[in-house]
Design a protein around this motif. Structure first.
Motif, PDB file in Angstrom:
ATOM      1  N   ILE A   1      22.219  31.728  19.881  1.00 59.38           N
ATOM      2  CA  ILE A   1      23.467  31.842  20.955  1.00 59.38           C
ATOM      3  C   ILE A   1      22.980  32.213  22.376  1.00 59.38           C
ATOM      4  CG2 ILE A   1      25.290  33.210  21.590  1.00 59.38           C
ATOM      5  CD1 ILE A   1      25.969  33.675  18.669  1.00 59.38           C
TER       6      ILE A   1
ATOM      7  N   PRO B   1      32.035  26.818  15.369  1.00 54.47           N
ATOM      8  CA  PRO B   1      31.581  27.475  16.896  1.00 54.47           C
ATOM      9  C   PRO B   1      30.357  28.425  16.428  1.00 54.47           C
ATOM     10  CG  PRO B   1      34.035  27.718  16.568  1.00 54.47           C
ATOM     11  CD  PRO B   1      33.377  27.102  15.320  1.00 54.47           C
ATOM     12  N   ILE B   2      29.560  28.402  17.269  1.00 53.55           N
ATOM     13  CA  ILE B   2      28.354  29.072  17.126  1.00 53.55           C
ATOM     14  C   ILE B   2      28.531  30.539  17.041  1.00 53.55           C
ATOM     15  CG2 ILE B   2      27.654  29.398  19.551  1.00 53.55           C
ATOM     16  CD1 ILE B   2      24.906  28.304  19.000  1.00 53.55           C
ATOM     17  N   SER B   3      29.442  31.325  17.552  1.00 52.08           N
ATOM     18  CA  SER B   3      29.738  32.481  17.347  1.00 52.08           C
ATOM     19  C   SER B   3      30.142  32.903  16.175  1.00 52.08           C
ATOM     20  CB  SER B   3      30.778  33.013  18.568  1.00 52.08           C
ATOM     21  OG  SER B   3      32.028  32.525  18.133  1.00 52.08           O
TER      22      SER B   3
ATOM     23  N   GLU C   1      30.606  33.429  24.112  1.00 54.95           N
ATOM     24  CA  GLU C   1      29.567  32.936  23.121  1.00 54.95           C
ATOM     25  C   GLU C   1      29.467  31.555  22.794  1.00 54.95           C
ATOM     26  OE1 GLU C   1      29.626  35.602  19.895  1.00 54.95           O
ATOM     27  OE2 GLU C   1      28.311  36.975  20.880  1.00 54.95           O
ATOM     28  N   ASP C   2      30.743  30.858  22.554  1.00 59.03           N
ATOM     29  CA  ASP C   2      30.724  29.631  22.397  1.00 59.03           C
ATOM     30  C   ASP C   2      30.507  28.665  23.666  1.00 59.03           C
ATOM     31  OD1 ASP C   2      30.832  29.949  19.469  1.00 59.03           O
ATOM     32  OD2 ASP C   2      32.944  30.580  19.766  1.00 59.03           O
TER      33      ASP C   2
ATOM     34  N   ARG D   1      37.255  23.286  17.945  1.00 60.02           N
ATOM     35  CA  ARG D   1      36.082  23.955  18.939  1.00 60.02           C
ATOM     36  C   ARG D   1      34.749  23.512  18.419  1.00 60.02           C
ATOM     37  NH1 ARG D   1      36.771  29.519  18.684  1.00 60.02           N
ATOM     38  NH2 ARG D   1      35.058  29.450  20.248  1.00 60.02           N
ATOM     39  N   ALA D   2      34.460  23.325  17.306  1.00 62.14           N
ATOM     40  CA  ALA D   2      33.053  23.147  16.680  1.00 62.14           C
ATOM     41  C   ALA D   2      32.524  22.098  17.797  1.00 62.14           C
ATOM     42  CB  ALA D   2      33.094  22.485  15.280  1.00 62.14           C
TER      43      ALA D   2
END
Lengths: 463, 463
Positions: free
Chosen positions: A240, A347-349, B107-108, B184-185
């Motif tokens: 992140i 989503p990466i979070s 973060e995203d 949101r990915a």
């Protein structure tokens, strides 16, 4: 429903008149074309045709559509969700002989290929130009198949997926017309984006015959690195922060301890058996060095150790080959077992949360499922191994997959990051898209009213 | 054709019951909403509604669709091809009060905004996060409008266009349903890419109410540079070689000598009056310096001189403001004249040829049309000024534009790189897309069978 289960002998006669011995109804050929790398049972087509030209594709589509016979385009059969299974019979259109690179425009950084060209073949072909095509799913898939499934791989974090890298397509539509979608210009606002509609449509709207792809200059310097973490959160937080810092990392992959273990054994490596990030940096010598140092500093803050980096092509290639062989390594660890490659993206979070919950779930259900991930994109896979001697194993694996997808969706993610829907993900689509599914159905009905283009995929039965 | 030219008073009554004084039929308001920055004559709607919520959009769409009244979404009216003209009357849906930033996911690296938020408003809102949104058409357009027209700007060469930067949308469809498209990915292969279908659909398939956008970290170092060339080829070849070398240039813009001249006068600058490249480099201090040096070396090989670079924010801002003001500068050079901003995009290898032929054409026809270009993408514009006192001027300008588009198409390009189709580019679409136009028509008919969503745009009359 299509009437096609009883294959019309007059279709066969017409196909043979057009193609001669490039039509096959032999059991072996049909079986080979009725199976991909998914866990679905065989569903052979009634016939397989091996085509060489776009015009032949058009002519075959016209024969089939007149008889309302389903058509399934086929590349090399490496899809992972049953995309190419002929569940309603019909004609499998094997594109693998349409394997010509038609043009390379070095100044424009693009190439035009027939749909049967594979990604490795293209890269071999253009090697002398100093350019490369970055999208790299595990398999050496055809570029037609990769377009149809919106594939990606380890380089997507920097170079995007097939969505970002297909400039233009030539397709044959369900009504048997040959047309071009899009142009070679880098951008356009000239109407609906039909290219992006066909990329990821899995053969359900028409058949892709030619693809114009973006290429990139091979970087002056390529540095690969590994970094080991005791905790998964540490690894993911490193990712992140790396991305948020704008470090233009080219690859940033995760292997969990199980994956590292199998990979070490299979590929004869001695990677630290921890949660491992595999990275690659592209740029000038100075910039790749700087990128590697920056990531090392970030990793250190999150408990990352054993940071090792190399600019040696040989070592690099070995490391990425090992990463690409992770699925085979898992297979080797469980001889005789089946393999089921899962695929979600969040989503990466939410990635650490999603992976950790999934890890717990794997342990709680006594399953064997090493984890790998294109973590820069929030995408990860289980290489789920299935014991055929235990009748409870597959149902338990299926239930795990269902929960993993539900978890990903609840976290704002998607049921498939890069493998596509095929048959395996249909049941999750309403949960993911809700009302928007009706737009997909409307588009499918508008462009393929007889539901003859790869029927039963993505949308399920709609007619 | 729609029956809508006679505006139904019962529609008005229903709208007023829903919205009170946020419905206007005043001549001034209607005129204001019946004109964009294109050269088309006024076409005012029958009524304008000022909406605040997604649910209000849904309710207004349901009122209009029951009466088969056309709907035209409106942001701030900066479109350039007549997109928002109410050529068949109907209701203009002013989205400018839907101007809330709904979420920022640091973060995203994404943000969720209502459609009426403008690009500058978003960047102001997120400034403290260290993130920014890069897409920058000349105007401070709404993000809804930018999504609808697939806008881009000077940063597209590095960050892509709206096509690459819209992750997800909330829309109201022609049948009055509210739905989400996409997630949101960062990537997904879960079915047809409806997000990309709506991006660039210009309000013809539905109304965009919310947008989830990608954000990027503000680079540690930003360096801007200018470089002057006697020959246009030298400038363009510098661009080609820069991009082919994989230098991750963030902006690479061209201004011809006419543009530089007007810009110097308007913005009180003293740029060298030659063919000028304006560049920007994003990265660390070391990498931006390295990038600038590499481009300087490439430019020198192609006759580029007067290479000047700065990391001072103030100078940089001044330079880019001047670039963004190029259209106003041209306007100031010809007081009282009209302005027509043209837009084509070609494969970069054909850019010099396309611009040079166009320059000759301008001179041969005695027109005033300074050239600016997002040359890293092969995209350029004429800021064509039109003398209203000369009745032959507009037809000559129109003929020039026709020839320029024909030239771009013949070179493998597109009739619009970033302005969109609106009304102005409809006549070129068949030449550009051929048979594929029929797919667009099928999709339009499937999703808007009554042709009430911004009718007459992109597709022309189709019912």
């Amino acid at each position: 429903m299509n009437k096609a289960r009883e294959f019309d002998q007059s279709v066969l006669a017409e196909l043979k008149a057009l193609l001669g011995d490039r039509v096959s109804t032999s059991a072996a050929v049909r079986e080979h074309h009725g199976k991909d790398e998914s866990y679905f049972p065989y569903a052979p087509p009634d016939a397989v045709v091996f085509l060489r030209t776009t015009e032949e594709v058009r002519d075959v589509v016209n024969i089939c559509r007149r008889h309302r016979v389903p058509m399934i385009p086929y590349g090399v059969g490496t899809s992972l969700e049953g995309h190419i299974l002929a569940i309603r019979g019909g004609v499998c259109i094997d594109m693998s002989r349409m394997n010509q690179v038609l043009a390379v425009h070095e100044e424009d950084l693009d190439a035009v290929v027939q749909a049967g060209v594979t990604r490795k073949q293209l890269n071999e072909y253009i090697k002398h130009t100093g350019l490369f095509f970055p999208i790299d799913p595990g398999a050496d898939a055809t570029l037609g198949g990769m377009s149809a499934t919106r594939a990606s791989g380890t380089n997507a974090v920097r170079y995007g997926t097939m969505r970002e890298n297909v400039l233009s397509l030539q397709v044959v539509t369900a009504d048997g017309r040959l047309m071009r979608l899009g142009r070679r210009a880098r951008k356009s606002s000239a109407g609906y984006d039909l290219v992006k509609l066909f990329v990821g449509s899995e053969g359900t709207l028409g058949i892709i015959t030619e693809i114009t792809l973006r290429l990139y200059g091979i970087p002056e310097s390529i540095v690969a690195a590994t970094c080991a973490f005791d905790s998964l959160e540490g690894a993911v937080n490193t990712v992140i922060q790396t991305i948020q810092s704008g470090i233009p990392v080219a690859r940033i992959e995760l292997m969990d301890t199980y994956t590292v273990d199998t990979v070490n054994k299979y590929s004869k490596l001695s990677l630290p058996t921890k949660n491992l990030l595999l990275l690659e940096f592209h740029g000038t010598e100075a910039s790749t060095k700087e990128q590697a140092e920056m990531v090392q500093a970030i990793a250190a803050e999150h408990g990352g150790g054993d940071f090792a980096w190399t600019s040696q092509a040989e070592e690099r290639t070995k490391m990425w080959q090992a990463r690409h062989d992770a699925a085979w390594a898992a297979k080797a660890a469980k001889p005789g077992w089946g393999m089921w490659a899962t695929d979600v993206c969040v989503p990466i979070s939410r990635l650490a949360e999603c992976i950790l919950e999934t890890q717990k779930d794997i342990v709680a259900n006594d399953l064997y499922a090493p984890i790998v991930g294109h973590v820069g994109d929030g995408n990860f896979h289980l290489t789920m191994m299935v014991d055929p001697s235990d009748p409870t194993y597959l149902p338990r694996a299926e239930a795990l997959n269902d929960r993993m997808v539900a978890r990903a969706l609840a976290l704002g993610g998607t049921c498939t990051g890069e493998h596509g829907v095929g048959m395996g993900k249909i049941k999750f689509l309403y949960e993911e898209h809700g009302e928007a599914m009706s737009l997909m159905r409307s588009i499918k009905k508008a462009l393929d009213p007889d539901n003859i283009m790869n029927p039963g995929k993505i949308m399920g039965p709609i007619n």
